[in-house]
Each structure stands twice: as structure tokens, then as C-alpha cells.
Design an enzyme around this catalytic site. Structure first.
Site, mmCIF file in Angstrom:
data_model
loop_
_atom_site.group_PDB
_atom_site.id
_atom_site.type_symbol
_atom_site.label_atom_id
_atom_site.label_comp_id
_atom_site.label_asym_id
_atom_site.label_seq_id
_atom_site.Cartn_x
_atom_site.Cartn_y
_atom_site.Cartn_z
ATOM 1 C CD1 TRP A 1 67.090 -11.941 30.752
ATOM 2 C CD2 TRP A 1 67.087 -9.707 30.832
ATOM 3 N NE1 TRP A 1 67.836 -11.485 29.694
ATOM 4 C CE2 TRP A 1 67.861 -10.112 29.716
ATOM 5 C CE3 TRP A 1 66.944 -8.357 31.089
ATOM 6 C CZ2 TRP A 1 68.478 -9.213 28.851
ATOM 7 C CZ3 TRP A 1 67.569 -7.460 30.229
ATOM 8 C CH2 TRP A 1 68.321 -7.890 29.117
ATOM 9 C CD GLU B 1 73.868 -14.018 28.799
ATOM 10 O OE1 GLU B 1 74.145 -14.887 27.948
ATOM 11 O OE2 GLU B 1 72.958 -14.156 29.634
ATOM 12 C CE LYS C 1 74.484 -14.307 23.852
ATOM 13 N NZ LYS C 1 74.306 -15.156 25.033
HETATM 14 C C1 BGC Z 1 70.814 -13.928 26.195
HETATM 15 C C2 BGC Z 1 70.108 -13.649 27.495
HETATM 16 C C3 BGC Z 1 68.758 -14.330 27.488
HETATM 17 C C4 BGC Z 1 68.911 -15.818 27.184
HETATM 18 C C5 BGC Z 1 67.582 -16.527 27.057
HETATM 19 C C6 BGC Z 1 70.899 -15.418 25.965
HETATM 20 O O1 BGC Z 1 71.477 -15.671 24.736
HETATM 21 O O2 BGC Z 1 72.103 -13.379 26.198
HETATM 22 O O3 BGC Z 1 69.948 -12.265 27.669
HETATM 23 O O4 BGC Z 1 68.143 -14.165 28.711
HETATM 24 O O5 BGC Z 1 69.589 -15.963 25.960
HETATM 25 O O6 BGC Z 1 66.836 -16.011 26.011
#
Ligand code: BGC
Length: 781
Positions: free
Chosen positions: A365, A494, A605
């Protein structure tokens, strides 16, 4: 502020000392690419430092191999395989030997060393004075360029001059396809699924100055070819010998080098893959590329690069007067974004660009929410590839929805060619918000470009199919006043997973449903033929439109009267609150704690509610943003590089100017100053684009509201001025802000309506409007 290892310079990144300590991260920083292929900043002659201090790689965007995902305990609908971008043949190899002694920065005597990345010219250059163990001195310069104009082409100009001797020198130029995966890592953010040899040679050819190597993957059944051609410029006598082995082609130049005489080897390389080129055309296309490059010569190719970048900077440059470190940071970010983004719609932009193995070359995303806006408002043609790329994945998204028992389409959390590649569903498939993130990108794209043809032909289908998904997973829940609820989802943060009514998801799904209803009604009126086609193609009924409208109108939108904030989800406020500042030694938490020991707490996060407030800014007042900011900031660790930019923007909105600057600094120099300690694994493209948004939306004060662009500029006290360009509705506007005044000029297009502070202004072609900068806290327009 972190100390930079690079001197501040507006257009260049300079490494003035070669050091094993910083080698790995510099390989990422000095990566070059053009969105089609990219090369880490590893050395042409090779590197003899300790294991774990270097990673040599060349990537082609979207060129991947398939691997099995093995679960100890699998489950229904778990993806059974993943895709990973693979390291392809190393074509930049040029080794130099003086009397059989190899040129090696870590051997002999390195007398002078400098490497620069020139962001105006678009190349890297190393200048070295090196002495062999026996005291023979040479001046060596190596220029490397990956052409923006010729997407398949790269050039290396390797030049040496003996300073105190004449004698035998050997130059060896190779293409080496013997790539072997052996690295293991405990960092789950780094791809670790490839083992052994992933690409195998199926054919090769060498003849004089030219040759090629063709390789294929086993499971994805993709092929690529790498061709090379050479041009020698010298007065010295030399001989050329070819050699070839299973995975390698080589060109050996034996030179009678003369003191003070220059020997220059121009090496032209090209990559083509079966993803964009017919298999039986691979050889012709790539050979033709290097033949015409040689006949045009390096001067033309370097000039083209400069011209391309001149045009890019004319649209995208952000000028900061009075803050050289931020100036360097923002330009570096923009340059890397350009180097990473695909210029066609069968690939997109990887979380780590084309600079490292991190996140396996997947598209997230990140592309739609963070990165697309940068291109949309500077290079809308490139932005179109983002939305078309999503259209190209629509069938795969429909398949995934069906597999999970839903109607419509469910986009993969991470993917290259369409399938869901996330093996951890709580922070993967459960992030259903990706569907509405894509729709928001489409909405922004259409609003900013007026490209209704795209909307009617392609975008609408995505919008309708994603709307269907929300109806499938949501329900009217009696104990929630019969509101439409979305349960068991994960929002952007996350560190909280599988929750009911994540606010971000509900608000964004509401936008998705409202927009689907609106677009369907509009199309029925304005583009009935297109509408009938889609209706027939996807079996759309009028009842469904009503369902979308009802769900949007009755969407459950969480609010806590006790705290005066939006709770991240139904259970969030019932959890124990941790203080991010107390967790410094455990950062990033995901590498130090089991997820259960994270999900249990109020600890984030990255922004979730706050991101929502930025993306749907028109729905929230300054007071609301402030209350939510104050609530969520202390519990956010910023373990994701996607985090600081949003905090910077909102801190600006609510008048926390020092914080706005602090967060901006983190995001603008995240990779140059290695804030997260993992730049060695690749750049952070979403963060880089976030830095652009932080400067344009934050200090530049530009917000996109449903009725267009609103400006409330306010630059940091230490800056003399900030200027940037914006493309919007087929117009181009130049914005320049000082401490006292903000001026807005329409440099392309006939007419544009904007809002400056609260006032609606109509800019006509050639107009320049100047306003006093208001030194008050911002207010909602
Ligand atoms: C983040 C995500 C992101 C991914 C790739 C993760 O650490 O929490 O939101 O899409 O990294 O950049």
C-alpha cells in the site's frame, strides 16, 4: 539531529573515504537505477572485505521467482507460494590487474578516494589514486550511469592512467550470472526465501567486443537477457581475448599501458525480460540496444541523462533556502524515487526500490498511499502507471476474494505479479484497507488529472469490485445500534492486529463505498455505454448500489466521548498503555518481542487514526487532530519508516512546529543518516515520498480537499524560503514561500482555482498572487 557521514551539498552525495564500516550502507546509498533495473553501489572490481559487509546485486523491477511458503501449521486460504524479486547477472564487472596484482581498494595503497552521486547529471563517479604493493601508481576513474531515457541501458566508463610507470595491465570485463543465494538473516523484513541458484543460463554468446547471456527462472518461467558491448579509447596497444563458461562471458583486454596515457573502456549493458518483450525478440532487442548505444557513444548518453533530469527537476524540485541538510535530503529522496519507479504499468515501486533484498521486491500500500501523490503532483504521467498497475492486478484480486469466500476483489497486501505473498495474515491479508487505499489513489488521480477515460474504462471496475468486498466482510451489528461494522481486520498500525472496527479501515471503506455509489450514478448519466459494459461484465445490479450507499451512510465510526478521541478500534482503549520512550532499547519491537506481547498493549508502530486524519483531512477539526495527536504520539514507536512524515504534517497543522521539524528531519534523512539502522538492506521508498508530502503538505501547507487544493504555508523559522511546483488539473503552478510572503503563479494552463488560507483565488495564465504568511496556528478551512 544525527551526524551525517556525507558533507552537505545541494546536488551531490559525496563519500570521501572508503571504509569497511560504512561500505554496506553506501552500497545502498550509491545505488543507481531507472525504475526498470537497478544496481547496488557495489564496486566494478569487486570487494574483498569481511563477510557481512557487502551485498552485490542487480535487480530488474518485477522480475521474480516463485517459492513455496511452508507453514508448520497451515490454514485455509493461506498463500501456498510467494514471489521474490531476484538478483540477476552482474554486468558491471571490470577488474584491473597490474602485473597480475588485482586492483582492490583494500589492498595495496589507497592514496586518494572519492565517490560522488550527482543528482543533476544522474551518474556516480569514483576517483581513485591507487598504488600496487610494488609501488606502481594509477589514477582510476569510474563513471556509472543507468539511463532514464533508454530504460534497458546502463553504461560504465572505466578509465585509468599510469602515473609512474609503463607496463602490462589487464582489464577484464565480465557478465557473471552465477548468482548464489546463501544469506540467512533473523530480520524478517529482509527477504530470505531464495536458496541456492535461482536463475540458470539457457544460452550465451560472445564475439569480439560483444556478447550476451540469457537466463531463466525455474518456476515463474521468466527469462531475461543481458547483453554487453565495449568501446575502447586509447593510444596504447592492446589485445582482446574472449572467454566463456557456464554462467559467464568474459572479455580480457591485455594492454601495453604507457605512463600518463589514458586507457578508457566504455561498457554498454542492457537487460530485457520476457515480461515485457516477446521471447523470440529478446536477443535482437538487447543486442540492438547495446549496438546503438555504442554507435551513439557515451557523450550522447550522458547528455540525454542530464536533459531527462533537467526536465524532471523542472517539475519536481523542491528548493529550500537556508537549510542545506534538508535540501540534500529532499533531493536525494526525490532522485531515488525516480530511480525506483517503474515507467510502465506491469511493474510498480518496491518498498526498497531496486536497491536491496528487503521485502523481496514486493509492492505494498506504500505505493498507493505514500508514493503515488509525489508523482501525481509532479509527474502525472508516471502516476498513471500506478493506477493502471492496480487495474492489471484486478483479476488476481477477484480470484483472491473468491478464494476467501468474498464477493468482489481483495487486493494482496504484498505482491509482485498479483498473488498474495504475505504468509502472516494478521499483518497481511487482514489489512483489508489496501482495497480502499487503492481507491483513494484512483480518486486522487482522477481529481488531479481529470482523466475520466481512465476512470470509466478501468478505475470504475476497481472501485465497484472493492466496494463489493466491504459488503461481503461487513455486517449490521445489533449491539452497535445496527451500524455497519467491519470486524476482524488489521489497520495500518501493525502492532495491533485482528480487531473489530479499526477506525482507519471503517472511514476509508466508507469513502470507497460512497465513491463507488457516486461513480456509478455519474457514469450512468455521463458515460452510459461504459457503464453498461461494466455492469454486464461484472454483473452489477441496482440493488448493490443501494447496499453500498446504505453501508456508507450507516458505517460505524468509532468515537470515545471519555477521551474525546477516535479509538483505534473497539478494544484499543481497554488495553494497557505503554510509553514508546521507555522502549528505546527494544526498538524495533518486532525484532525483540513476540507479537502477542505487542498486540496486548496500546503501542503503535505507525500512525493509524492520525493517518486517517491526514488522508481525510476535510472531516476533522484542528482541535480533534490535536487531541488525537496528543493521545497517540506518546505510544508510537515509529518502528515503521512510514511513520514520521505523517507526524510531521499533523504537528504542523496543530502548531507543534518544533516537532514538525524534528519528524521532518527523520523522514527527509532517514536513509542518508540511517535512522533505522537498516539502510544496508535498501532504501525506504514510502518514507522518501512521505518526506515530499511532509514538506509540501506540512511546511508548504498544501492539502487536497474535495473542492481542490488548499494552502496554508508556514515554513520553519530557520528557512529563508521554500519553493516547489505542483501539477494539478492540467495546470502547473509555482509556489514560493518566505517567512513573510507566499506567492502562487500559474506557469502552465489557463485557469486554476485554489484556496489560500480561507480565501478562494482564481489564478489565470501568467498570474502571480502574493499573500502575507499568517503567523497564527492553522485553522480548518
Ligand atoms: C509497515 C507497513 C509497510 C511495510 C513496507 C512495514 O514495516 O508497517 O505499513 O507497508 O513496512 O514498507
Amino acid at each position: 539531529m544525527k551526524k551525517s557521514i556525507y558533507p552537505y551539498d545541494a546536488w551531490k552525495i559525496r563519500e570521501s573515504k572508503f571504509d569497511i564500516e560504512t561500505n554496506y550502507r553506501n552500497e545502498t546509498i550509491f545505488s543507481l537505477g531507472n525504475g526498470y533495473f537497478g544496481v547496488r553501489g557495489t564496486l566494478e572490481e569487486g570487494y574483498s572485505g569481511p563477510n557481512g559487509t557487502s551485498f552485490n546485486a542487480t535487480y530488474i523491477n518485477g522480475f521474480y521467482e516463485i517459492y513455496d511458503i511452508n507453514y508448520a501449521e497451515g490454514g485455509y486460504g493461506f498463500p501456498s507460494y510467494g514471489e521474490a524479486m531476484v538478483n540477476v547477472a552482474d554486468s558491471k564487472i571490470v577488474k584491473l590487474f597490474v602485473d597480475d596484482e588485482p586492483f582492490d581498494l583494500l589492498k595495496g595503497n589507497l592514496i586518494e578516494y572519492e565517490r560522488i552521486l550527482d543528482m543533476k547529471e544522474g551518474f556516480t563517479e569514483r576517483k581513485v589514486v591507487w598504488e600496487t604493493e610494488k609501488g606502481k601508481k594509477l589514477e582510476i576513474t569510474v563513471k556509472r550511469l543507468i539511463s532514464f531515457k533508454r530504460q534497458h541501458l546502463g553504461v560504465i566508463v572505466f578509465r585509468f592512467r599510469p602515473l609512474n610507470f609503463s607496463g602490462k595491465i589487464k582489464l577484464i570485463s565480465e557478465v557473471d550470472g552465477n548468482i548464489y543465494y546463501g544469506n540467512e538473516t533473523d530480520d524478517m523484513r529482509v527477504g530470505n526465501n531464495m536458496r541456492g541458484k535461482v536463475v540458470n543460463t539457457i544460452d550465451s554468446h560472445i564475439d569480439g567486443y560483444m556478447g550476451w547471456l540469457m537466463q531463466a527462472t525455474k518456476r515463474s518461467k521468466l527469462k531475461y537477457i543481458c547483453s554487453v558491448n565495449h568501446d575502447v579509447k586509447t593510444d596504447c596497444h592492446y589485445e582482446l581475448k574472449n572467454y566463456k563458461s557456464d554462467d559467464k562471458i568474459g572479455f580480457e583486454f591485455s594492454i601495453d599501458a604507457e605512463k600518463d596515457k589514458i586507457f578508457q573502456l566504455d561498457k554498454f549493458v542492457s537487460y530485457y525480460t520476457s515480461r515485457e518483450c516477446l521471447e523470440d525478440k529478446l536477443v535482437d532487442s538487447s543486442v540492438h540496444e547495446v549496438i546503438s548505444a555504442k554507435s551513439d557513444g557515451v557523450n550522447i548518453i550522458f547528455k540525454e541523462q542530464f536533459d531527462y533530469l533537467k526536465e524532471f527537476w523542472a517539475d519536481a524540485d523542491v528548493e529550500i533556502d537556508g537549510d542545506i541538510s534538508m535540501q540534500q535530503g529532499i533531493r536525494y529522496n526525490e532522485f531515488q524515487l525516480l530511480q525506483s519507479v517503474s515507467k510502465n504499468d506491469i511493474a510498480n515501486i518496491c518498498a526498497k526500490g531496486l536497491t536491496g533484498e528487503g521485502y523481496e521486491g514486493h509492492y505494498f500500500w506504500d505505493s498507493d498511499v505514500y508514493i503515488m501523490p509525489f508523482f501525481l503532483y509532479t509527474k502525472p504521467d508516471i502516476a498513471k502507471n500506478f493506477v493502471m498497475f492496480r487495474y492489471n492486478l484486478l483479476d488476481a484480486a477477484r480470484k483472491r476474494a473468491k478464494e476467501l469466500g468474498y464477493k468482489g476483489a481483495l487486493y494482496p497486501w504484498r505482491t509482485i505479479d498479483g498473488p498474495e505473498c504475505s504468509s502472516y495474515f494478521p499483518a497481511g491479508t487482514a489489512q483489508y484497507h489496501i482495497n480502499s487505499d487503492i481507491v483513494l489513489a484512483i480518486k486522487k488521480y482522477v481529481d488531479a488529472t481529470l482523466d475520466y477515460e481512465f476512470l470509466y474504462k478501468y478505475g470504475a471496475e476497481i472501485i465497484f469490485e472493492t466496494a463489493r468486498l466491504w459488503i461481503s466482510i461487513g455486517a449490521y451489528i445489533p449491539l452497535k445500534n445496527n451500524k455497519f461494522c467491519l470486524n476482524c481486520v488489521t489497520g495500518p498500525d501493525e502492532y495491533t492486529a485482528l480487531v473489530d472496527n479499526n477506525a482507519y479501515t471503517n472511514y476509508m471503506a466508507q469513502m470507497n463505498l460512497e465513491y463507488a455509489y457516486f461513480v456509478a450514478k455519474e457514469m450512468a448519466k455521463k458515460a452510459p455505454e461504459y457503464y453498461d459494459n461494466i455492469k454486464e461484465k461484472i454483473g452489477l445490479t441496482d440493488e448493490e448500489l443501494n447496499e453500498w450507499n446504505d453501508a456508507a451512510q450507516n458505517m460505524y465510526l468509532p468515537y470515545s466521548g471519555d477521551f474525546g478521541i477516535i479509538p483505534q478500534d473497539d478494544s484499543f482503549l481497554y488495553k494497557e498503555r505503554l510509553n514508546a520512550k521507555d522502549l528505546e532499547s527494544e526498538k524495533p519491537l518486532l525484532l525483540h518481542r513476540h507479537y502477542l506481547n505487542i498486540y496486548r498493549y496500546q503501542i503503535c508502530k505507525q500512525p493509524d487514526v492520525l493517518l486517517l486524519m491526514y488522508l481525510r483531512r476535510e472531516l476533522f477539526s484542528i482541535d480533534e487532530i490535536k487531541r488525537n495527536y496528543d493521545y497517540y504520539e506518546p505510544i508510537t514507536t515509529h518502528d515503521s519508516s512510514l511513520s514520521p512524515a505523517i507526524f510531521s504534517i499533523l504537528a504542523n497543522e496543530i502548531g507543534y512546529y518544533d516537532k514538525a521539524y524534528e519528524y521532518f528531519m527523520m523522514t527527509a534523512r532517514m536513509d542518508l543518516d540511517d535512522y533505522n539502522g537498516n539502510v544496508k538492506d535498501g532504501i525506504h521508498t514510502a518514507c522518501m515520498a512521505g518526506a515530499w508530502s511532509a514538506i509540501i503538505s506540512g511546511f508548504g501547507g498544501m492539502m487536497t480537499y474535495p473542492d481542490g487544493l488548499h494552502f496554508m504555508p508556514n515554513i520553519p523559522k530557520s528557512w529563508k524560503s521554500l519553493s516547489y511546483n505542483i501539477r494539478y488539473k492540467n495546470c502547473k503552478m509555482h509556489v514560493s514561500i518566505t517567512q513573510e510572503k507566499a506567492s502562487f503563479s500559474l506557469i502552465k494552463g489557463e485557469m486554476l482555482k485554489i484556496h489560500i488560507y480561507d480565501e478562494e483565488i482564481t489564478l489565470l495564465k501568467g498570474d502571480k498572487v502574493e499573500k502575507e504568511v499568517k503567523k497564527v496556528d492553522r485553522q480548518k478551512c
